[in-house]
Design a protein around this motif. Sequence first.
Motif, PDB file in Angstrom:
ATOM      1  N   PHE A 101       7.736  13.216 -16.656  1.00  0.00           N
ATOM      2  CA  PHE A 101       7.841  11.764 -16.573  1.00  0.00           C
ATOM      3  C   PHE A 101       8.524  11.412 -15.257  1.00  0.00           C
ATOM      4  CE2 PHE A 101       9.885   7.680 -17.266  1.00  0.00           C
ATOM      5  CZ  PHE A 101       8.892   6.946 -17.888  1.00  0.00           C
ATOM      6  N   HIS A 102       7.816  10.706 -14.398  1.00  0.00           N
ATOM      7  CA  HIS A 102       8.352  10.243 -13.124  1.00  0.00           C
ATOM      8  C   HIS A 102       8.553   8.731 -13.190  1.00  0.00           C
ATOM      9  CE1 HIS A 102       6.767  14.114 -11.880  1.00  0.00           C
ATOM     10  NE2 HIS A 102       7.301  13.963 -10.682  1.00  0.00           N
ATOM     11  N   MET A 103       9.693   8.256 -12.708  1.00  0.00           N
ATOM     12  CA  MET A 103       9.963   6.824 -12.632  1.00  0.00           C
ATOM     13  C   MET A 103      10.489   6.533 -11.225  1.00  0.00           C
ATOM     14  SD  MET A 103      10.005   3.807 -13.922  1.00  0.00           S
ATOM     15  CE  MET A 103       9.639   4.123 -15.621  1.00  0.00           C
ATOM     16  N   ASN A 104       9.705   5.779 -10.472  1.00  0.00           N
ATOM     17  CA  ASN A 104      10.103   5.433  -9.116  1.00  0.00           C
ATOM     18  C   ASN A 104      10.972   4.189  -9.108  1.00  0.00           C
ATOM     19  OD1 ASN A 104       8.713   7.571  -7.910  1.00  0.00           O
ATOM     20  ND2 ASN A 104       6.816   6.422  -7.888  1.00  0.00           N
ATOM     21  N   GLY A 105      11.924   4.190  -8.201  1.00  0.00           N
ATOM     22  CA  GLY A 105      12.820   3.055  -8.045  1.00  0.00           C
ATOM     23  C   GLY A 105      12.607   2.388  -6.706  1.00  0.00           C
ATOM     24  N   GLN A 106      13.696   2.103  -6.043  1.00  0.00           N
ATOM     25  CA  GLN A 106      13.619   1.368  -4.794  1.00  0.00           C
ATOM     26  C   GLN A 106      12.917   2.179  -3.704  1.00  0.00           C
ATOM     27  OE1 GLN A 106      16.412   2.520  -6.247  1.00  0.00           O
ATOM     28  NE2 GLN A 106      18.018   2.943  -4.763  1.00  0.00           N
ATOM     29  N   GLN A 107      12.258   1.441  -2.826  1.00  0.00           N
ATOM     30  CA  GLN A 107      11.607   2.033  -1.662  1.00  0.00           C
ATOM     31  C   GLN A 107      11.818   1.065  -0.499  1.00  0.00           C
ATOM     32  OE1 GLN A 107       7.321   1.898  -1.380  1.00  0.00           O
ATOM     33  NE2 GLN A 107       7.253   3.818  -0.251  1.00  0.00           N
ATOM     34  N   VAL A 108      12.280   1.602   0.604  1.00  0.00           N
ATOM     35  CA  VAL A 108      12.459   0.813   1.822  1.00  0.00           C
ATOM     36  C   VAL A 108      11.643   1.484   2.906  1.00  0.00           C
ATOM     37  CG1 VAL A 108      14.115  -0.030   3.527  1.00  0.00           C
ATOM     38  CG2 VAL A 108      14.780   0.108   1.123  1.00  0.00           C
ATOM     39  N   VAL A 109      10.770   0.712   3.564  1.00  0.00           N
ATOM     40  CA  VAL A 109       9.917   1.264   4.607  1.00  0.00           C
ATOM     41  C   VAL A 109      10.055   0.450   5.885  1.00  0.00           C
ATOM     42  CG1 VAL A 109       8.241   2.276   3.016  1.00  0.00           C
ATOM     43  CG2 VAL A 109       7.886  -0.038   3.860  1.00  0.00           C
ATOM     44  N   LYS A 110       9.818   1.137   6.990  1.00  0.00           N
ATOM     45  CA  LYS A 110       9.784   0.501   8.306  1.00  0.00           C
ATOM     46  C   LYS A 110       8.419   0.823   8.894  1.00  0.00           C
ATOM     47  CE  LYS A 110      12.087   0.200  12.729  1.00  0.00           C
ATOM     48  NZ  LYS A 110      13.135   0.767  13.600  1.00  0.00           N
ATOM     49  N   VAL A 148       3.215   6.024  -3.037  1.00  0.00           N
ATOM     50  CA  VAL A 148       4.316   6.768  -3.655  1.00  0.00           C
ATOM     51  C   VAL A 148       4.177   6.765  -5.178  1.00  0.00           C
ATOM     52  CG1 VAL A 148       6.832   6.760  -4.000  1.00  0.00           C
ATOM     53  CG2 VAL A 148       5.879   6.452  -1.702  1.00  0.00           C
ATOM     54  N   ASP A 149       3.797   5.628  -5.751  1.00  0.00           N
ATOM     55  CA  ASP A 149       3.615   5.553  -7.203  1.00  0.00           C
ATOM     56  C   ASP A 149       2.439   6.406  -7.669  1.00  0.00           C
ATOM     57  OD1 ASP A 149       5.796   3.871  -7.383  1.00  0.00           O
ATOM     58  OD2 ASP A 149       4.610   2.043  -7.665  1.00  0.00           O
ATOM     59  N   THR A 150       1.362   6.425  -6.901  1.00  0.00           N
ATOM     60  CA  THR A 150       0.201   7.247  -7.257  1.00  0.00           C
ATOM     61  C   THR A 150       0.573   8.720  -7.250  1.00  0.00           C
ATOM     62  OG1 THR A 150      -1.343   5.589  -6.420  1.00  0.00           O
ATOM     63  CG2 THR A 150      -2.178   7.845  -6.614  1.00  0.00           C
ATOM     64  N   PHE A 151       1.369   9.150  -6.277  1.00  0.00           N
ATOM     65  CA  PHE A 151       1.849  10.532  -6.248  1.00  0.00           C
ATOM     66  C   PHE A 151       2.537  10.877  -7.574  1.00  0.00           C
ATOM     67  CE2 PHE A 151       5.377  13.444  -5.732  1.00  0.00           C
ATOM     68  CZ  PHE A 151       4.762  14.549  -5.182  1.00  0.00           C
ATOM     69  N   SER A 152       3.412   9.998  -8.046  1.00  0.00           N
ATOM     70  CA  SER A 152       4.141  10.248  -9.291  1.00  0.00           C
ATOM     71  C   SER A 152       3.217  10.226 -10.504  1.00  0.00           C
ATOM     72  CB  SER A 152       5.256   9.216  -9.462  1.00  0.00           C
ATOM     73  OG  SER A 152       6.261   9.430  -8.489  1.00  0.00           O
ATOM     74  N   ASN A 153       2.286   9.272 -10.549  1.00  0.00           N
ATOM     75  CA  ASN A 153       1.346   9.224 -11.674  1.00  0.00           C
ATOM     76  C   ASN A 153       0.526  10.503 -11.751  1.00  0.00           C
ATOM     77  OD1 ASN A 153       2.257   6.658 -12.207  1.00  0.00           O
ATOM     78  ND2 ASN A 153       0.456   5.620 -11.415  1.00  0.00           N
ATOM     79  N   LEU A 154       0.033  10.975 -10.619  1.00  0.00           N
ATOM     80  CA  LEU A 154      -0.755  12.211 -10.600  1.00  0.00           C
ATOM     81  C   LEU A 154       0.106  13.415 -10.992  1.00  0.00           C
ATOM     82  CD1 LEU A 154      -2.878  11.559  -7.396  1.00  0.00           C
ATOM     83  CD2 LEU A 154      -3.704  11.576  -9.766  1.00  0.00           C
ATOM     84  N   ALA A 155       1.383  13.395 -10.633  1.00  0.00           N
ATOM     85  CA  ALA A 155       2.283  14.476 -11.036  1.00  0.00           C
ATOM     86  C   ALA A 155       2.393  14.536 -12.558  1.00  0.00           C
ATOM     87  CB  ALA A 155       3.662  14.287 -10.401  1.00  0.00           C
ATOM     88  N   ASP A 156       2.514  13.374 -13.197  1.00  0.00           N
ATOM     89  CA  ASP A 156       2.612  13.344 -14.661  1.00  0.00           C
ATOM     90  C   ASP A 156       1.323  13.799 -15.329  1.00  0.00           C
ATOM     91  OD1 ASP A 156       5.247  12.568 -14.644  1.00  0.00           O
ATOM     92  OD2 ASP A 156       4.808  10.438 -14.879  1.00  0.00           O
ATOM     93  N   GLU A 157       0.208  13.610 -14.643  1.00  0.00           N
ATOM     94  CA  GLU A 157      -1.086  14.071 -15.163  1.00  0.00           C
ATOM     95  C   GLU A 157      -1.342  15.543 -14.820  1.00  0.00           C
ATOM     96  OE1 GLU A 157      -3.890  11.430 -13.323  1.00  0.00           O
ATOM     97  OE2 GLU A 157      -3.018   9.668 -14.284  1.00  0.00           O
ATOM     98  N   GLU A 200       0.828  -1.206   0.000  1.00  0.00           N
ATOM     99  CA  GLU A 200       0.000   0.000   0.000  1.00  0.00           C
ATOM    100  C   GLU A 200       0.863   1.257   0.000  1.00  0.00           C
ATOM    101  OE1 GLU A 200      -2.489  -0.620   3.418  1.00  0.00           O
ATOM    102  OE2 GLU A 200      -3.755  -2.088   2.371  1.00  0.00           O
ATOM    103  N   LEU A 201       1.980   1.237   0.711  1.00  0.00           N
ATOM    104  CA  LEU A 201       2.875   2.397   0.737  1.00  0.00           C
ATOM    105  C   LEU A 201       3.573   2.580  -0.610  1.00  0.00           C
ATOM    106  CD1 LEU A 201       4.259   1.952   4.330  1.00  0.00           C
ATOM    107  CD2 LEU A 201       2.856   3.857   3.502  1.00  0.00           C
ATOM    108  N   LYS A 202       3.922   1.500  -1.273  1.00  0.00           N
ATOM    109  CA  LYS A 202       4.502   1.589  -2.612  1.00  0.00           C
ATOM    110  C   LYS A 202       3.486   2.193  -3.574  1.00  0.00           C
ATOM    111  CE  LYS A 202       7.347   0.558  -6.055  1.00  0.00           C
ATOM    112  NZ  LYS A 202       8.023   1.725  -6.600  1.00  0.00           N
TER     113      LYS A 202
END
Length: 146
Positions: free
Chosen positions: A74-83, A16-25, A11-13
């Motif tokens: 164009f946003h491209m997300n890479g690695q994500q580490v969460v605690k 973060v991905d939704t934030f980037s998709n909305l930015a591109d839109e 869900e956290l991934k």
Amino acid sequence: MSLENSQAKAELKELVDTFSNLADEKNIPGQMHLFTPDTKVQVYMGDDLLFDISGTKQLEEVFTSFTANVKRSFHMNGQQVVKIDGDTATGIAYCQVKLVSEEDGKEVITDSSIIYHDEYVRQNGTWLIKTRISHFTINDKRSIQS
């Protein structure tokens, strides 16, 4: 890793991905729904603090102004580490961003490498960004060749 922990990470991934998709839109109002109303966002260009933002109202104003001249992105997300700790979490996410704008009649591209240091909170079953510290670590701006 528990099933609940795995689900929270997914869900956290997606957050973060939704934030980037909305930015591109260029859907800045849509992005605001991903933050807590009392969010804190800081943006650093290198070591310099560019923005220190409090609340989604100010965040929307800053994002709108910052992207006003952007023709496409164009946003491209890479690695994500969460605690994860119950209904709160911290995370580091990497993002590559390309912004195309026009300067002096020519298209220019700004290519940025960003590291997000986030604090998340789950409210009413939905993960939101409570705090985001954005570090633009590499920025390359150049004319686009036709």
